[in-house]
Design a protein around this motif. Structure first.
Motif, PDB file in Angstrom:
ATOM      1  N   THR A  12       0.836  -1.200   0.000  1.00  9.83           N
ATOM      2  CA  THR A  12       0.000   0.000   0.000  1.00  9.83           C
ATOM      3  C   THR A  12       0.868   1.247   0.000  1.00  9.83           C
ATOM      4  O   THR A  12       1.862   1.329   0.707  1.00  9.83           O
ATOM      5  N   ARG A  13       0.472   2.203  -0.825  1.00  9.91           N
ATOM      6  CA  ARG A  13       1.107   3.521  -0.831  1.00  9.91           C
ATOM      7  C   ARG A  13       0.118   4.526  -0.275  1.00  9.91           C
ATOM      8  O   ARG A  13      -1.078   4.425  -0.517  1.00  9.91           O
ATOM      9  N   GLN A  15      -0.175   8.813   1.555  1.00 14.58           N
ATOM     10  CA  GLN A  15       0.431  10.130   1.793  1.00 14.58           C
ATOM     11  C   GLN A  15       0.233  10.492   3.255  1.00 14.58           C
ATOM     12  O   GLN A  15      -0.870  10.350   3.795  1.00 14.58           O
ATOM     13  N   GLU A  39       4.996  10.772   0.330  1.00 11.20           N
ATOM     14  CA  GLU A  39       4.402   9.481   0.017  1.00 11.20           C
ATOM     15  C   GLU A  39       5.222   8.371   0.663  1.00 11.20           C
ATOM     16  O   GLU A  39       6.450   8.405   0.638  1.00 11.20           O
ATOM     17  N   GLU A  41       5.396   3.922   1.337  1.00  9.49           N
ATOM     18  CA  GLU A  41       4.948   2.622   0.843  1.00  9.49           C
ATOM     19  C   GLU A  41       5.289   1.561   1.882  1.00  9.49           C
ATOM     20  O   GLU A  41       6.402   1.534   2.403  1.00  9.49           O
ATOM     21  N   ARG A  52       9.025   2.435   2.948  1.00 12.02           N
ATOM     22  CA  ARG A  52       9.849   3.264   2.054  1.00 12.02           C
ATOM     23  C   ARG A  52       9.335   4.690   2.171  1.00 12.02           C
ATOM     24  O   ARG A  52       8.152   4.961   1.980  1.00 12.02           O
ATOM     25  N   THR A  72      -4.886   7.084   1.793  1.00 17.50           N
ATOM     26  CA  THR A  72      -4.527   6.245   0.656  1.00 17.50           C
ATOM     27  C   THR A  72      -5.252   6.766  -0.575  1.00 17.50           C
ATOM     28  O   THR A  72      -6.367   7.288  -0.487  1.00 17.50           O
ATOM     29  N   GLY A  78      -1.160   4.835  -5.482  1.00 17.99           N
ATOM     30  CA  GLY A  78      -0.334   5.909  -4.958  1.00 17.99           C
ATOM     31  C   GLY A  78       0.416   6.596  -6.080  1.00 17.99           C
ATOM     32  O   GLY A  78       0.483   6.106  -7.196  1.00 17.99           O
ATOM     33  N   GLY A  79       0.961   7.744  -5.790  1.00 23.52           N
ATOM     34  CA  GLY A  79       1.748   8.466  -6.782  1.00 23.52           C
ATOM     35  C   GLY A  79       0.916   9.047  -7.925  1.00 23.52           C
ATOM     36  O   GLY A  79       1.464   9.504  -8.914  1.00 23.52           O
TER      37      GLY A  79
END
Length: 84
Positions: A12-13, A15, A39, A41, A52, A72, A78-79
């Motif tokens: 899962t990513r 913010q 962000e 991860e 990360r 999320t 993400g990103g």
């Protein structure tokens, strides 16, 4: 979806949106790159949790991550532009 970083699953990513923990814990997290808007991860959701952040991988206790509030991305990747 809004939740604490300790509840996210591997892959899962999210913010970071704010910190709800003790000030000393928040300061420690900021020193290693955690801040509002960054962000993150989840690389492994075991305890300690591998995260990360800012291109670095860190292992942190689940208790420490409980005070990091995240959102999320609706797409789950993400990103994406939803974070911006």
């Amino acid at each position: 979806m809004v939740g604490s970083l300790d509840t996210l699953r591997t892959g899962t990513r999210a913010q970071v949106i704010c910190f709800n923990g003790e000030q000393s814990c928040t300061q420690s997290l900021r020193r290693i790159g955690f801040r509002e808007g960054v962000e993150v991860e989840i690389l492994s959701s075991h305890d300690p949790v591998m995260v990360r952040v800012d291109g670095c991988c860190v292992a942190l206790s689940r208790d420490l991550l409980r005070g990091v509030m995240t959102v999320t991305c609706p797409c789950g990747r993400g990103g994406c532009d939803k974070f911006r």
